[in-house]
Design a protein around this motif. Structure first.
Motif, short mmCIF file in Angstrom:
data_model
loop_
_atom_site.label_atom_id
_atom_site.label_comp_id
_atom_site.label_asym_id
_atom_site.label_seq_id
_atom_site.Cartn_x
_atom_site.Cartn_y
_atom_site.Cartn_z
N TRP A 4 14.81 0.35 13.28
CA TRP A 4 14.00 -0.09 12.15
C TRP A 4 14.50 0.61 10.89
O TRP A 4 14.42 1.83 10.76
N LEU A 5 15.05 -0.18 9.96
CA LEU A 5 15.58 0.35 8.71
C LEU A 5 14.57 0.15 7.58
O LEU A 5 13.99 -0.94 7.45
N PRO A 6 14.33 1.15 6.74
CA PRO A 6 13.38 0.98 5.63
C PRO A 6 14.00 0.13 4.51
O PRO A 6 15.04 0.50 3.95
N LEU A 7 13.36 -0.97 4.17
CA LEU A 7 13.77 -1.77 3.03
C LEU A 7 13.16 -1.24 1.74
O LEU A 7 13.81 -1.23 0.70
N MET A 8 11.91 -0.82 1.82
CA MET A 8 11.28 -0.09 0.73
C MET A 8 11.33 1.39 1.07
O MET A 8 11.48 1.78 2.23
N ARG A 9 11.20 2.22 0.05
CA ARG A 9 11.26 3.66 0.32
C ARG A 9 10.13 4.05 1.27
O ARG A 9 8.99 3.58 1.14
N PRO A 10 10.41 4.88 2.26
CA PRO A 10 9.37 5.28 3.21
C PRO A 10 8.29 6.12 2.53
O PRO A 10 8.55 6.83 1.56
N THR A 11 7.08 6.02 3.04
CA THR A 11 5.97 6.82 2.55
C THR A 11 5.79 8.03 3.46
O THR A 11 5.57 7.88 4.66
N ALA A 12 5.86 9.21 2.89
CA ALA A 12 5.73 10.44 3.67
C ALA A 12 4.29 10.64 4.13
O ALA A 12 3.35 10.26 3.42
N PRO A 13 4.08 11.25 5.30
CA PRO A 13 2.71 11.53 5.75
C PRO A 13 1.90 12.33 4.72
O PRO A 13 0.70 12.10 4.56
N ALA A 14 2.56 13.26 4.03
CA ALA A 14 1.85 14.06 3.03
C ALA A 14 1.31 13.19 1.89
O ALA A 14 0.28 13.51 1.29
#
Length: 311
Positions: A34-44
């Motif tokens: 699974w590749l991120p197309l949008m920037r990933p959202t960090a748990p923090a």
């Protein structure tokens, strides 16, 4: 933490209704990963409720900046509180950090709603409601958004989407961006235009696909035809974005984290004030009591011509 996930064999969309109904992940299944197309959202980001650090968030009931948080409308002056991390700016509306109602999830569509009358501290002088629907298809994502004036008086209005896309899905190549527009707003140090839009200079001309490059972009284009493409060389995948005519403006912003924000919006930066000053074609709408504005943005993803999609 309430995360709503829409998924098929190709795409996975994750939305957090309690954080502005923001997208917190959009991923593509490619060669077993699974590749991120949008920037990933960090748990923090989720724990700290930092909505502007998500993958994409909604701008409503206005988009972008209002100079000094102050605007005139119908003979009155309204002063908003600063709502940005610098303690000075007022921008990006009032819904992206709020808890939305996740009304229902039916097959491939998530319905979310927001009503400003349910909150005591909304930083906008007119009551409004927003409806948003995320739909996942085999080849893409569609976002329907409606903004309604639920108060007794006319109100100035606008909306937009603020998605951050990955530029380097393979490490060596920058994404290729292309779109057509008629003019661009040039801004001062506050990133707010001081004069009407001008002809697009060569350095900002993306009418043909070109790398985004090292330029620091934070510009609003007007006369946008509602189409853009983002292609990831080497990977072979391409995104085509199509927005309804309501979204007459496009913001292109190269973010410090290396992503690029491609923002379909309905009006110019500081549009309320520009309309009050008599500028034409700002894109700002005046909604009468009960009236709504609505539009759809759709992103489709085309695979490399010789690739096969894995289950």
């Amino acid at each position: 933490m309430n995360l709503q996930i829409l998924q098929n064999k190709v795409l996975r969309l994750t939305v957090m209704p309690e954080l502005g109904a923001s997208i917190v992940g959009l991923e593509l299944y490619h060669q077993g990963f699974w590749l991120p197309l949008m920037r990933p959202t960090a748990p923090a980001t989720l724990v700290g409720r930092l909505s502007t650090d998500t993958s994409s968030y909604l701008l409503a009931p206005y988009s972008n900046r209002i100079r000094d948080g102050r605007f005139g409308f119908a003979g009155k002056i309204y002063q908003l509180r600063p709502n940005w991390v610098d303690g000075q700016q007022t921008l990006h509306g009032e819904v992206h950090a709020r808890g939305w109602a996740s009304q229902r999830l039916e097959e491939n569509t998530l319905h979310c709603g927001f009503d400003s009358r349910n909150f005591q501290d909304v930083n906008f002088p007119f009551p409004f409601a927003v409806e948003m629907q995320y739909s996942l298809y085999q080849d893409g994502v569609q976002i329907y958004t409606a903004l309604q004036n639920v108060g007794p008086q006319p109100m100035p209005a606008g909306l937009g989407h603020h998605p951050y896309f990955m530029r380097h899905l393979n490490r060596s190549s920058d994404a290729l961006l292309s779109f057509r527009a008629q003019r661009v707003y040039l801004t001062d140090a506050t990133r707010i235009p001081t004069r009407p839009p001008e002809a697009i200079p060569l350095s900002l001309d993306f009418s043909r696909p070109r790398p985004i490059g090292l330029s620091l972009l934070d510009h609003v284009f007007t006369g946008w035809d509602g189409l853009l493409s983002l292609e990831w060389p080497g990977l072979g995948w391409r995104m085509d974005l199509r927005a309804d005519p309501l979204f007459s403006h496009l913001v292109v912003f190269t973010a410090p984290d290396g992503s690029v924000a491609l923002e379909p919006v309905t009006h110019a930066t500081d549009g309320f004030n520009r309309m009050a000053q008599g500028w034409s074609d700002t894109g700002v709408r005046v909604l009468e009591p009960g009236e709504r504005m609505e539009g759809t943005v759709r992103m489709t993803f085309a695979p490399p011509p010789t690739s096969s999609i894995e289950p």
